[in-house]
Design an enzyme around this catalytic site. Sequence first.
Site, PDB file in Angstrom:
ATOM      1  N   TYR A   8      35.578  34.916  50.035  1.00 42.64           N
ATOM      2  CA  TYR A   8      34.848  35.817  48.832  1.00 42.64           C
ATOM      3  C   TYR A   8      34.825  37.361  49.215  1.00 42.64           C
ATOM      4  CZ  TYR A   8      33.033  37.079  44.178  1.00 42.64           C
ATOM      5  OH  TYR A   8      32.555  37.101  42.759  1.00 42.64           O
ATOM      6  N   LYS A  41      36.563  40.265  49.080  1.00 47.50           N
ATOM      7  CA  LYS A  41      35.825  41.095  48.160  1.00 47.50           C
ATOM      8  C   LYS A  41      35.625  42.959  48.960  1.00 47.50           C
ATOM      9  CE  LYS A  41      35.706  39.214  43.602  1.00 47.50           C
ATOM     10  NZ  LYS A  41      36.230  39.875  42.274  1.00 47.50           N
TER      11      LYS A  41
HETATM   12  N1  LIG Z   1      29.680  35.968  37.662  1.00 49.18           N
HETATM   13  C1  LIG Z   1      29.314  36.761  38.531  1.00 49.18           C
HETATM   14  O1  LIG Z   1      28.329  36.073  39.394  1.00 49.18           O
HETATM   15  C2  LIG Z   1      29.955  37.435  39.474  1.00 49.18           C
HETATM   16  C3  LIG Z   1      29.373  38.472  39.858  1.00 49.18           C
HETATM   17  C4  LIG Z   1      29.920  39.136  41.431  1.00 49.18           C
HETATM   18  C5  LIG Z   1      31.198  39.494  41.176  1.00 49.18           C
HETATM   19  N2  LIG Z   1      31.877  39.346  39.402  1.00 49.18           N
HETATM   20  C6  LIG Z   1      33.196  38.955  39.351  1.00 49.18           C
HETATM   21  O2  LIG Z   1      33.421  39.066  38.547  1.00 49.18           O
HETATM   22  C7  LIG Z   1      34.870  38.486  37.487  1.00 49.18           C
HETATM   23  C8  LIG Z   1      34.810  37.988  36.443  1.00 49.18           C
HETATM   24  O3  LIG Z   1      34.132  37.107  36.756  1.00 49.18           O
HETATM   25  P1  LIG Z   1      33.392  36.255  36.192  1.00 49.18           P
HETATM   26  O4  LIG Z   1      32.281  35.476  36.538  1.00 49.18           O
HETATM   27  O5  LIG Z   1      33.227  36.753  34.612  1.00 49.18           O
HETATM   28  O6  LIG Z   1      34.697  34.761  35.652  1.00 49.18           O
HETATM   29  P2  LIG Z   1      34.673  33.633  34.792  1.00 49.18           P
HETATM   30  O7  LIG Z   1      35.118  32.351  35.708  1.00 49.18           O
HETATM   31  O8  LIG Z   1      32.985  33.604  34.607  1.00 49.18           O
HETATM   32  O9  LIG Z   1      36.136  34.401  34.183  1.00 49.18           O
HETATM   33  C9  LIG Z   1      37.007  34.222  34.835  1.00 49.18           C
HETATM   34  C10 LIG Z   1      37.667  33.803  33.891  1.00 49.18           C
HETATM   35  O10 LIG Z   1      39.543  34.573  35.200  1.00 49.18           O
HETATM   36  C11 LIG Z   1      40.010  33.825  34.379  1.00 49.18           C
HETATM   37  N3  LIG Z   1      41.153  33.186  36.212  1.00 49.18           N
HETATM   38  C12 LIG Z   1      40.879  33.032  36.981  1.00 49.18           C
HETATM   39  N4  LIG Z   1      41.938  33.242  38.197  1.00 49.18           N
HETATM   40  C13 LIG Z   1      42.901  33.374  36.450  1.00 49.18           C
HETATM   41  C14 LIG Z   1      44.988  34.144  37.562  1.00 49.18           C
HETATM   42  N5  LIG Z   1      44.471  33.296  38.950  1.00 49.18           N
HETATM   43  N6  LIG Z   1      45.412  34.525  36.633  1.00 49.18           N
HETATM   44  C15 LIG Z   1      44.645  35.011  35.044  1.00 49.18           C
HETATM   45  N7  LIG Z   1      43.193  34.483  34.777  1.00 49.18           N
HETATM   46  C16 LIG Z   1      42.178  34.419  36.328  1.00 49.18           C
HETATM   47  C17 LIG Z   1      40.019  32.746  34.004  1.00 49.18           C
HETATM   48  O11 LIG Z   1      40.653  31.793  33.393  1.00 49.18           O
HETATM   49  C18 LIG Z   1      38.899  32.899  33.332  1.00 49.18           C
HETATM   50  O12 LIG Z   1      39.023  33.404  32.297  1.00 49.18           O
HETATM   51  C19 LIG Z   1      35.388  38.250  39.335  1.00 49.18           C
HETATM   52  O13 LIG Z   1      36.506  38.905  40.091  1.00 49.18           O
HETATM   53  C20 LIG Z   1      34.706  37.619  40.026  1.00 49.18           C
HETATM   54  O14 LIG Z   1      34.526  37.587  41.536  1.00 49.18           O
HETATM   55  C21 LIG Z   1      31.602  38.223  39.006  1.00 49.18           C
END
Ligand SMILES: NC(=O)c1ccc[n+]([C@@H]2O[C@H](COP(=O)([O-])OP(=O)(O)OC[C@H]3O[C@@H](n4cnc5c(N)ncnc54)[C@H](O)[C@@H]3O)[C@@H](O)[C@H]2O)c1
Length: 255
Positions: free
Chosen positions: A161, A165
């Site tokens: 991860y 990133k």
């Molecule tokens: N939640 C956290 O703590 C956090 C922190 C830093 C960064 N992020 C980043 O923010 C972004 C969103 O995270 P989130 O927490 O909202 O995630 P989440 O898991 O709540 O939602 C992610 C969405 O992406 C979709 N998805 C995943 N893989 C996919 C694919 N191959 N094709 C199409 N759709 C796909 C899933 O179905 C889901 O609806 C991500 O890139 C994550 O790495 C999240």
Amino acid sequence: MTALACAGDDYRSRVVIVTGAAAGIGLATSQLLADRGAQLVLVDRSGEIEGLPDRLAGGVQRHLAVVMDVCDQTAIASLVHQVQARYGRIDVLVNNAGVALLEAAAEASSADWDRTMAINLKAPFQLAQAVLPLMRQQAYGRIVNLASQASVVALERHAAYCASKAALVALSRVLALEWARHGITVNAISPTVVETELGKQAWAGSAGAAMRARIPVGRFAQPAEIAQLVAYLASEHAAMITGDNILIDGGYTAA
Ligand SMILES: NC(=O)c1ccc[n+]([C@@H]2O[C@H](COP(=O)([O-])OP(=O)(O)OC[C@H]3O[C@@H](n4cnc5c(N)ncnc54)[C@H](O)[C@@H]3O)[C@@H](O)[C@H]2O)c1
């Protein structure tokens, strides 16, 4: 200064693709931009996305849902074709879909490494390449990549991860450099833990409590707080910001 199609953060003439729009940060971003008048192309591998246009301001008249895996290159090509046919333009790409497959580095599997890199790094690149011709033709574009605080600090059990990133931030800088001349900005956003499904799964129990204790503001972020920055970077106001990686981490990396 060139006259622009709409002023400031009025998104009414803007067409915005959001990947991973069915949940979490992607959903919050879609809701905010729909409220501000944008036409949204909502991409997710989950079938739940199909009901979303109806629930957003503007409804099915303005928004399009596409069920696809962002790693599928054929689907990417057909997505862009579909968006061009319906809207004639693509102003903003929010590369938000991502996964966190957590394992200690010693045990991490090759399959999870490949899946992480495919979804978190290669797909954003391929989507950016796919929207480039239209953005270049318009001489306008905004690409916002969801990275993470993991792009700048080490987190245990986050080898793939963190690597994905950090590489996404590096990629954003190169695209920013190469595409600025076309009126396209490319930036990354790096949140701390956000209270979404992904965040809750990765930071359940004592690991979450320890992480929260190390965040100076004393809490995790909410998806709507991340959406506000996406909206700003996606707006005309942010024309001078490109190649940046903006942290939303409650001071975690300042300590
Ligand atoms: N939640 C956290 O703590 C956090 C922190 C830093 C960064 N992020 C980043 O923010 C972004 C969103 O995270 P989130 O927490 O909202 O995630 P989440 O898991 O709540 O939602 C992610 C969405 O992406 C979709 N998805 C995943 N893989 C996919 C694919 N191959 N094709 C199409 N759709 C796909 C899933 O179905 C889901 O609806 C991500 O890139 C994550 O790495 C999240």
